[in-house]
Design an enzyme around this catalytic site. Sequence first.
Site, PDB file in Angstrom:
ATOM      1  N   LYS A   1     -21.565   3.562 -26.647  1.00 60.47           N
ATOM      2  CA  LYS A   1     -20.329   4.146 -25.884  1.00 60.47           C
ATOM      3  C   LYS A   1     -19.423   4.877 -27.104  1.00 60.47           C
ATOM      4  CE  LYS A   1     -19.442   1.478 -22.056  1.00 60.47           C
ATOM      5  NZ  LYS A   1     -19.780   2.419 -20.651  1.00 60.47           N
TER       6      LYS A   1
ATOM      7  N   ASP B   1       0.829  -1.233   0.305  1.00 62.15           N
ATOM      8  CA  ASP B   1      -0.200  -0.009  -0.090  1.00 62.15           C
ATOM      9  C   ASP B   1       1.072   1.342  -0.111  1.00 62.15           C
ATOM     10  OD1 ASP B   1      -2.558   1.346   0.356  1.00 62.15           O
ATOM     11  OD2 ASP B   1      -2.035   1.764   2.335  1.00 62.15           O
TER      12      ASP B   1
ATOM     13  N   HIS C   1     -11.577   2.750 -14.411  1.00 62.47           N
ATOM     14  CA  HIS C   1     -12.547   1.669 -13.992  1.00 62.47           C
ATOM     15  C   HIS C   1     -12.927   1.427 -12.682  1.00 62.47           C
ATOM     16  CE1 HIS C   1     -13.780  -3.039 -13.779  1.00 62.47           C
ATOM     17  NE2 HIS C   1     -14.623  -2.389 -14.007  1.00 62.47           N
TER      18      HIS C   1
ATOM     19  N   MET D   1     -23.291   3.062 -11.469  1.00 59.08           N
ATOM     20  CA  MET D   1     -21.972   3.588 -11.688  1.00 59.08           C
ATOM     21  C   MET D   1     -21.760   5.265 -11.634  1.00 59.08           C
ATOM     22  SD  MET D   1     -20.541   0.892 -10.827  1.00 59.08           S
ATOM     23  CE  MET D   1     -18.696   1.131 -10.928  1.00 59.08           C
TER      24      MET D   1
ATOM     25  N   ASP E   1     -27.384  12.669 -18.204  1.00 55.42           N
ATOM     26  CA  ASP E   1     -27.863  11.551 -18.423  1.00 55.42           C
ATOM     27  C   ASP E   1     -29.052  11.948 -19.472  1.00 55.42           C
ATOM     28  OD1 ASP E   1     -28.277   8.629 -16.875  1.00 55.42           O
ATOM     29  OD2 ASP E   1     -29.675   8.969 -18.331  1.00 55.42           O
TER      30      ASP E   1
ATOM     31  N   ASN F   1     -18.112  -1.560  -8.226  1.00 51.71           N
ATOM     32  CA  ASN F   1     -19.338  -1.129  -7.364  1.00 51.71           C
ATOM     33  C   ASN F   1     -19.340  -1.788  -5.996  1.00 51.71           C
ATOM     34  OD1 ASN F   1     -22.050  -0.831  -7.531  1.00 51.71           O
ATOM     35  ND2 ASN F   1     -22.841  -2.422  -8.534  1.00 51.71           N
TER      36      ASN F   1
ATOM     37  N   GLU G   1      -8.785   0.957 -11.831  1.00 51.35           N
ATOM     38  CA  GLU G   1      -8.245   0.536 -12.487  1.00 51.35           C
ATOM     39  C   GLU G   1      -7.927   1.728 -13.551  1.00 51.35           C
ATOM     40  OE1 GLU G   1      -8.186  -4.096 -13.008  1.00 51.35           O
ATOM     41  OE2 GLU G   1      -9.869  -3.028 -13.817  1.00 51.35           O
TER      42      GLU G   1
ATOM     43  N   ASN H   1     -10.946  -8.407 -13.607  1.00 47.54           N
ATOM     44  CA  ASN H   1     -12.051  -9.424 -14.037  1.00 47.54           C
ATOM     45  C   ASN H   1     -11.251 -10.339 -15.002  1.00 47.54           C
ATOM     46  OD1 ASN H   1     -14.243  -8.067 -13.283  1.00 47.54           O
ATOM     47  ND2 ASN H   1     -14.475  -7.094 -14.976  1.00 47.54           N
TER      48      ASN H   1
ATOM     49  N   GLU I   1     -23.287  -0.636 -21.158  1.00 44.19           N
ATOM     50  CA  GLU I   1     -22.188  -1.282 -21.657  1.00 44.19           C
ATOM     51  C   GLU I   1     -22.284  -1.806 -23.039  1.00 44.19           C
ATOM     52  OE1 GLU I   1     -19.484  -1.160 -20.252  1.00 44.19           O
ATOM     53  OE2 GLU I   1     -18.155  -3.059 -20.667  1.00 44.19           O
TER      54      GLU I   1
ATOM     55  N   VAL J   1     -22.233   5.185 -19.441  1.00 45.53           N
ATOM     56  CA  VAL J   1     -23.315   4.966 -20.003  1.00 45.53           C
ATOM     57  C   VAL J   1     -23.564   3.393 -20.130  1.00 45.53           C
ATOM     58  CG1 VAL J   1     -23.639   7.190 -21.017  1.00 45.53           C
ATOM     59  CG2 VAL J   1     -22.685   5.173 -22.488  1.00 45.53           C
TER      60      VAL J   1
ATOM     61  N   SER K   1     -16.255  -2.260 -18.326  1.00 44.79           N
ATOM     62  CA  SER K   1     -15.688  -3.191 -17.736  1.00 44.79           C
ATOM     63  C   SER K   1     -15.106  -4.159 -18.644  1.00 44.79           C
ATOM     64  CB  SER K   1     -16.632  -3.690 -16.691  1.00 44.79           C
ATOM     65  OG  SER K   1     -17.794  -2.964 -16.724  1.00 44.79           O
TER      66      SER K   1
HETATM   67  N1  LIG Z   1     -22.530  -1.887 -12.573  1.00 49.55           N
HETATM   68  C1  LIG Z   1     -21.437  -2.360 -12.066  1.00 49.55           C
HETATM   69  O1  LIG Z   1     -21.131  -3.188 -11.258  1.00 49.55           O
HETATM   70  C2  LIG Z   1     -20.272  -1.750 -12.941  1.00 49.55           C
HETATM   71  C3  LIG Z   1     -18.944  -2.040 -12.564  1.00 49.55           C
HETATM   72  C4  LIG Z   1     -17.814  -1.609 -13.110  1.00 49.55           C
HETATM   73  C5  LIG Z   1     -18.268  -0.750 -14.352  1.00 49.55           C
HETATM   74  N2  LIG Z   1     -19.220  -0.808 -14.692  1.00 49.55           N
HETATM   75  C6  LIG Z   1     -19.775  -0.030 -16.108  1.00 49.55           C
HETATM   76  O2  LIG Z   1     -20.243   1.339 -15.969  1.00 49.55           O
HETATM   77  C7  LIG Z   1     -21.062   1.593 -16.960  1.00 49.55           C
HETATM   78  C8  LIG Z   1     -22.213   2.089 -16.494  1.00 49.55           C
HETATM   79  O3  LIG Z   1     -22.804   0.859 -15.602  1.00 49.55           O
HETATM   80  P1  LIG Z   1     -24.154   0.906 -14.806  1.00 49.55           P
HETATM   81  O4  LIG Z   1     -24.114  -0.526 -13.995  1.00 49.55           O
HETATM   82  O5  LIG Z   1     -23.862   1.987 -14.144  1.00 49.55           O
HETATM   83  O6  LIG Z   1     -25.425   1.044 -15.593  1.00 49.55           O
HETATM   84  P2  LIG Z   1     -26.744   1.545 -15.487  1.00 49.55           P
HETATM   85  O7  LIG Z   1     -27.549   0.902 -16.452  1.00 49.55           O
HETATM   86  O8  LIG Z   1     -27.042   1.636 -14.184  1.00 49.55           O
HETATM   87  O9  LIG Z   1     -26.584   3.079 -15.977  1.00 49.55           O
HETATM   88  C9  LIG Z   1     -26.529   3.596 -17.167  1.00 49.55           C
HETATM   89  C10 LIG Z   1     -26.841   4.874 -17.424  1.00 49.55           C
HETATM   90  O10 LIG Z   1     -26.582   5.385 -18.569  1.00 49.55           O
HETATM   91  C11 LIG Z   1     -27.375   6.173 -19.208  1.00 49.55           C
HETATM   92  N3  LIG Z   1     -27.370   6.451 -20.639  1.00 49.55           N
HETATM   93  C12 LIG Z   1     -27.509   5.662 -21.526  1.00 49.55           C
HETATM   94  N4  LIG Z   1     -27.313   6.443 -22.790  1.00 49.55           N
HETATM   95  C13 LIG Z   1     -26.764   7.632 -22.350  1.00 49.55           C
HETATM   96  C14 LIG Z   1     -26.324   8.764 -23.170  1.00 49.55           C
HETATM   97  N5  LIG Z   1     -26.339   8.816 -24.228  1.00 49.55           N
HETATM   98  N6  LIG Z   1     -26.051   9.995 -22.390  1.00 49.55           N
HETATM   99  C15 LIG Z   1     -25.915   9.765 -21.069  1.00 49.55           C
HETATM  100  N7  LIG Z   1     -26.435   8.802 -20.229  1.00 49.55           N
HETATM  101  C16 LIG Z   1     -26.817   7.543 -20.831  1.00 49.55           C
HETATM  102  C17 LIG Z   1     -28.811   5.394 -18.629  1.00 49.55           C
HETATM  103  O11 LIG Z   1     -30.116   6.304 -18.782  1.00 49.55           O
HETATM  104  C18 LIG Z   1     -28.619   4.912 -17.598  1.00 49.55           C
HETATM  105  O12 LIG Z   1     -29.165   5.904 -16.253  1.00 49.55           O
HETATM  106  C19 LIG Z   1     -20.930   0.252 -17.892  1.00 49.55           C
HETATM  107  O13 LIG Z   1     -19.949   0.527 -18.825  1.00 49.55           O
HETATM  108  C20 LIG Z   1     -20.565  -0.885 -17.044  1.00 49.55           C
HETATM  109  O14 LIG Z   1     -20.031  -1.775 -17.872  1.00 49.55           O
HETATM  110  C21 LIG Z   1     -20.422  -1.219 -14.074  1.00 49.55           C
END
Ligand SMILES: NC(=O)c1ccc[n+]([C@@H]2O[C@H](COP(=O)([O-])OP(=O)(O)OC[C@H]3O[C@@H](n4cnc5c(N)ncnc54)[C@H](O)[C@@H]3O)[C@@H](O)[C@H]2O)c1
Length: 713
Positions: A407, A296, A450, A324, A343, A453, A462, A500, A402, A400, A429
Amino acid sequence: MYSGKAISLQALDSGLVELVLDLQGSSVNKLDQLTLNELGEALQQLTEAGASVQGLLIRSAKPAFVVGADITEFTTLFKRPEAELLHWMSGVHEHFSRLENLPFPTVAAVNGFALGGGLELALAADCRVLAEDAKVGLPEVTLGICPGFGGTVRLSRLADLSAALEWMTSGKPQAAAKALKLGVADQVVPATELQDAALALLRALVNDPAASRANRQRKQQALANTPALQAQLEGLSASYTKTLDARYPAAGAIVALVSQHATQSFGTALEMEAQTFAQLAKTTASQSLIGLFLSDQSLKRKAKGWIAKADKVQQGAVLGAGIMGGGVAYQSALSGVPIIMKDIRDEALALGSKTASKALDKLIEKGRLDEAGKQQVLARIHPELEYQDFERVDLVVEAVVENPKIKAAVLSEVEGLMRPDAILTTNTSTISIDLLAKSLKRPELFCGMHFFNPVPLMPLVEVIRGSQSSEKTLATTLAYAVAMGKTPIVVKDCPGFLVNRVLFPYFNGFNRLLKDGVDFERIDRVMEAFGWPMGPAYLADVVGIDTMVHADQVLQVGFPDRMGHEGEPIMEALLAAGALGQKNGKGFYEYGVDAQGKRTKTPSAAAHALIAERVQAKPEVSDEDIIDRLMIPMCLESVRCLEEGIVDSAEEVDMGLILGLGFPRFRGGALRYIDHLGLAVFAQKAVTHSAHGGLYQLTPGFNARLQNGQTYF
Ligand SMILES: NC(=O)c1ccc[n+]([C@@H]2O[C@H](COP(=O)([O-])OP(=O)(O)OC[C@H]3O[C@@H](n4cnc5c(N)ncnc54)[C@H](O)[C@@H]3O)[C@@H](O)[C@H]2O)c1
């Protein structure tokens, strides 16, 4: 008088002397070998000075008294045979006892932190005066050891026994006021008055030798072996038994040690302490915890190097206010960096803001924030549906959905609105950073950021280096993560990045076990006993079966030779049957609420039936096989990440797994786990299970290390 590199003696008036702790070339004082040697020499000189010295003041010339022993020295020290370790400890005990038995009174003036050996040093003085803002404590338990410089004896005799045990088993730093209440401190004064007050107390003691004698006796005298003491010790032992965790043996050892030495002579008690210390120093738990502490520190130093090259993020933005994005907005605002939360759905923005507000209410409940503070944090989050003010933004985190196409479109759109020097990051991710960079005009200003959650709780970020990401882009992203209170690790772009990529081979092993008819409830039990916060079936439900399947497919494509499956994986079948995990209440377990409104988790009969249909053969599988069949793929993928330079060092691999996955801390991480088993034993295990495929094949780098007798740490 004595003048060394860490300690000097300076004559004051009226025969008083001060021992000043000021370790050269270091921002803090620590009890490293040099300081301990000099302490011995200075004490020798004081003893020889005879009647010319009337009293000794011990103080620090730095902003803190002494932060503890030098932990960097522990790794080599603890490798020495137990007898040598005991000899070393008795040398330190001798110094401290010599200080305690000087023929004149002694007072320690404690400013800032006096932790571990620092507090133990102060405890050897007759009296302690603490600055109001001083913090004292014995945190050794967090390193898997017990206090070893007399602290278990002196503290438990000076303070109330149960409070002393509480201090030592929690390891938490304690406020000066608490120390005063328990008799660990004799006075607490404003920091500016510390030296004067300590000197005044010393002068008073010079005129009252009986008081010093009484103080010494209080620390050195055994507790009377009365039925009341025995009852107290039994009560304490019974209450600790309920909470102790055998995988972290230090706390239990401290309770047993103090209970046993309470009624023993001072000398015997010190010997018992040394024995316990030496035994704990040899446990894998202490080696892991000390290793993690040092890793650390080394990550923090590395981050400092990056931060020196970074621009400061003064205005952030996050795209997506989901699980996220909402978390990122909250964390940035809480850390003082204003952030736009964008959003496309009003409900998402409302939910993001509500979640932040609820999290802040929790901080208020805990007394860590007030209502005005909450409003200030909320004012730093600017929810919006249309892009506004993006020319003011220094760094954007895209979070937004995945989906590579969405994206790519969103990233290219926002790039057009940002300043040409501003940085764009993605929280993807699973999608390649290089692939996403293709949609951008300025790929050098783009990298992965990255988060895990839930964002406020998970310490790891990351920072993913794409092949075109500039050093400045990485540095600024990393500095932003640090500003948010996170521990960032720079990871090279590859499928699954670090965490991952290493996790899914473990699940690949899980899938094979299920197909061999091993009950998932048993696997969960075995892996939880191994030390994971949750077993693989439960973890898959918590993450979401859909998310698991998606990430697994990305890794299958990324590393088809070893991460591919024979036939349909169980989780894909579960998903096809409508099981999403906790989010729809159906997974390996079923989730609901009972009549009292409490959450329930019961093994799913449907999941059991679905798996049973897919079992091909039912070989004999022991608990050790379960552990090996899950851990070998994870460990070997960690080895591959190190060999491929996905991260720079073994420390980063292990810290990534500890902070990002909850890898059991007492095992130290995947590479430390290999070291603890021994590379030869690990190799033997991998060979035993090699029929399960490429994930169980030893790498050339591993074999070379094995042949050269090298370890990972
Ligand atoms: N949930 C997890 O455990 C986790 C962990 C690490 C990384 N991630 C990554 O984080 C990202 C988001 O995941 P999440 O779980 O928060 O998803 P989520 O579905 O909870 O949230 C996604 C949000 O993006 C919004 N959105 C969609 N298109 C958009 C646009 N054009 N402009 C602005 N907002 C838009 C949606 O309305 C939604 O509110 C993904 O890439 C996911 O892979 C998720």
